[in-house]
Scaffold this motif. Structure first.
Motif, PDB file in Angstrom:
ATOM      1  N   GLY A  50       0.783  -1.222   0.000  1.00  3.24           N
ATOM      2  CA  GLY A  50       0.000   0.000   0.000  1.00  3.24           C
ATOM      3  C   GLY A  50       0.816   1.273   0.000  1.00  3.24           C
ATOM      4  N   HIS A  51       2.119   1.176  -0.186  1.00  3.02           N
ATOM      5  CA  HIS A  51       3.004   2.333  -0.241  1.00  3.02           C
ATOM      6  C   HIS A  51       3.750   2.334  -1.571  1.00  3.02           C
ATOM      7  N   THR A  63       7.037   5.954   0.408  1.00  3.78           N
ATOM      8  CA  THR A  63       6.072   7.006   0.715  1.00  3.78           C
ATOM      9  C   THR A  63       4.666   6.430   0.683  1.00  3.78           C
ATOM     10  N   GLU A  64       3.730   7.202   1.183  1.00  2.00           N
ATOM     11  CA  GLU A  64       2.329   6.875   1.007  1.00  2.00           C
ATOM     12  C   GLU A  64       1.935   7.338  -0.389  1.00  2.00           C
ATOM     13  N   PRO A  65       0.971   6.668  -1.018  1.00  2.00           N
ATOM     14  CA  PRO A  65       0.560   7.075  -2.373  1.00  2.00           C
ATOM     15  C   PRO A  65      -0.032   8.468  -2.435  1.00  2.00           C
TER      16      PRO A  65
END
Length: 65
Positions: A50-51, A63-65
């Motif tokens: 999910g990153h 990072t986060e999207p």
């Protein structure tokens, strides 16, 4: 990262504290360039748990999207 990269020419080594002892100050320049590439959208990435993981020569940035 930009401010740290400006210090690179005046340093002999840096000690980041994450699994390595002294490394070359040129790492600071590479880190700045990596963040610039991510910011401009020019850096390729893969989705990981999910990153976004951006892989560069010798390190990666997650990072986060």
């Amino acid at each position: 990262a930009r401010m740290l990269a400006e210090l690179a020419p005046s340093l002999d080594q840096i000690f980041p504290g994450h699994n390595v002892t002294g490394i070359s100050p040129t790492y600071l320049v590479a880190l700045r360039d990596a963040f610039d590439a991510i910011d401009s959208g020019d850096a390729p990435f893969v989705e990981t748990d999910g990153h976004r993981e951006y892989a560069f020569d010798g390190f990666s940035v997650i990072t986060e999207p």
